[in-house]
Design a protein around this motif. Sequence first.
Motif: not given
Length: 206
Positions: A13-17, A19
Motif C-alpha cells: 500500500n502506498g509504495n510508489d516503486a 506497479f
Amino acid sequence: MEFLGEFLSSALNGNDALFKACIVGVGEVKMDWMSQCKHMTVHSYLNDKYSPYFGITVEEVRQLGVDEEALKHVMKWYGGYYFGDYQVFNPFSLMSWLTRGKECAIFWTGTTSTTYLPEFMKYHEKSIIMDIFTILLEGNSFEIELTSTQVNYSESNWQLKKIMNYLVLTGHLTYLYKAKAVTIPNKEVEHYWENYVMPMLRSKLL
C-alpha cells in the motif's frame, strides 16, 4: 499473522516503486489482516485465467522428452489435478520421477507427516467423511459444488464444503469444475488415503 499483515500492508500500500505484485500461496486464507491489503484479486482452482501455471501441464511434460506410453503411466501416478479446464501434474513428484530413473514411487506424500491429515479430519463430520472416502477409494467421484476457496482456520467445526475445499487446496483431492465433483487425483495420493487416513478414521469411529 498481525506481523504478516503489517508487512504486506507496508510493502503493497502506498509504495510508489511498486506497479503490481503477485502473492502465491496454497490457499486463500481468510484473516482480518487481509483487509489491510487493498485491491487484491484471487485466482484459484475455480477459474481458468492462470490455471496452466499452478503445476506442470501435459504438453510441458511432452516437451521434456517423455514419450506417450510413459506419459500415460506417469499421469496416473502424479497427474490428475485440475485447475479450471487444465490438467496439471504435481511438480515435486514429477521432477522426482524424472531425476530418479523414471521409476514411480511415493515422493510428495512421503514428505509430510502421516498423521496430520487424519488428526485434522477426525474433528469434522467423521461419519460423513468415512462414507465419502469409501466411495472415492472405489474409483468414483463425489458430487459437490464448491463456490469459495477461502479457509478460516479459526472456525472450530467445519462443514462438508469447507472440508472438501481444504482437501482440494492441500492436494489431497482435486475438483472437477464442470462435473461439480471431487475425486482423488492419482495413485500416489490414493496410496496415502488407503494406508494412513482411512485406517485412522476407522479406528476413531469404532
